[in-house]
Design a protein around this motif. Sequence first.
Motif, PDB file in Angstrom:
ATOM      1  N   ARG A 292       0.761  -1.167  -0.086  1.00 42.53           N
ATOM      2  CA  ARG A 292      -0.083   0.012   0.186  1.00 42.53           C
ATOM      3  C   ARG A 292       0.921   1.160   0.047  1.00 42.53           C
ATOM      4  O   ARG A 292       0.468   2.240   0.377  1.00 42.53           O
ATOM      5  N   ARG A 293       1.933   1.034  -0.473  1.00 42.08           N
ATOM      6  CA  ARG A 293       2.728   2.376  -0.716  1.00 42.08           C
ATOM      7  C   ARG A 293       2.539   2.990  -2.318  1.00 42.08           C
ATOM      8  O   ARG A 293       2.302   2.530  -3.085  1.00 42.08           O
ATOM      9  N   PRO A 294       2.385   4.284  -1.860  1.00 48.25           N
ATOM     10  CA  PRO A 294       2.258   5.322  -3.186  1.00 48.25           C
ATOM     11  C   PRO A 294       3.055   4.784  -4.503  1.00 48.25           C
ATOM     12  O   PRO A 294       2.379   4.838  -5.779  1.00 48.25           O
ATOM     13  N   VAL A 298       1.595   3.520  -8.111  1.00 48.49           N
ATOM     14  CA  VAL A 298       1.991   4.199  -9.340  1.00 48.49           C
ATOM     15  C   VAL A 298       2.492   3.257 -10.468  1.00 48.49           C
ATOM     16  O   VAL A 298       2.196   3.154 -11.561  1.00 48.49           O
TER      17      VAL A 298
END
Length: 347
Positions: A292-294, A298
Amino acid sequence: IPWFDEIQRGQITVMYENGTFNYSPLFFYLYKLTGDVFGTAHTHLVCKLLHIAAEMALSMLCFLGIERLRGTRKQPDGASFAVFCCCWLNPVLILNAAAWGQTDSFYVLFSVAAVLLLARRRPVCAMAAFALCCAWKMQGLFLLPLFILLYLCGEKPFSLLWFLLVPAVMAAVSLPMALIGGNPFQLFVTYFAQFGEHSGKLVLNYPNWYLLLGESANAGSLYTPVMIGALAIAFAALAVGFVRRREPPSARQIILLGAWSVLMCAFFLPRMHDRYALAGEVLLLCYALLSRRPAVLVSLVLCYTATLNAYAGYLIAPFLPDLAAEPANGRAVPADARSVPERKAGL
């Protein structure tokens, strides 16, 4: 569709002899069984239901694997529901199986199972899943660097002899072919023949680096050994880094390494079809949902955008007869280029 119909007419040995059927014998067994059971149903319906069933099983496997690694012990919460929706509504899977009717979900199911079993420290079961994956389709070998890497990391969770399970399962899959007058080594014959397919081209619609070369990509074979060497160096460098660290990868890192292994093979190897990185794309989604890291999200969106763009040409070809009339990127476009009203009218 023609394969399914020919199998039901008992022409399987002829199909293998003339080279029109170039898939694993496992697909023959599957099509023969379902054809015998649902012989009165429409061929399109039977094939689509087979592929959708594999897609559903793969989606559920991803969801349950992620939930287990998240450590969910209580009743599913909002995060669990979000994970389920992302796995169930994976656009690449939906377009590959439910829309396009492709067979990749079968081998990807065992690819993802192998990686999740590795993440749960069950290497022997993972090796068995990996062997079945390779028996379904040759692109399952894209996970081989991951298994070699984990073996070299110092933990030695399984014997080197367990790698022999892969050719053993592949040989066992072919043996029943002898009962119908076929080649008992048919799977190996099929895979070796696939190496020579499209030998004059390097680009087969997968969005990898060869597309940057344009038409010059198919002018010679100089690029191939260079890129295979670059791929080997990348894997070796990663292996050296983990060995020097003297610490085995975590469960999440194993999933990421599985995605990286498949995507790197698809990006650097020639003659990659647009569907060959499906296992890596599914594993990347699993890792994104776990981390769940941006930055990872991306990367996932960019990866899926490129893949869906590659899918688009074949998905819309039947609706655009002018586009369907011309081969795209070295691949034959589906022959059924009739307009939607014509198909509905049975013309």
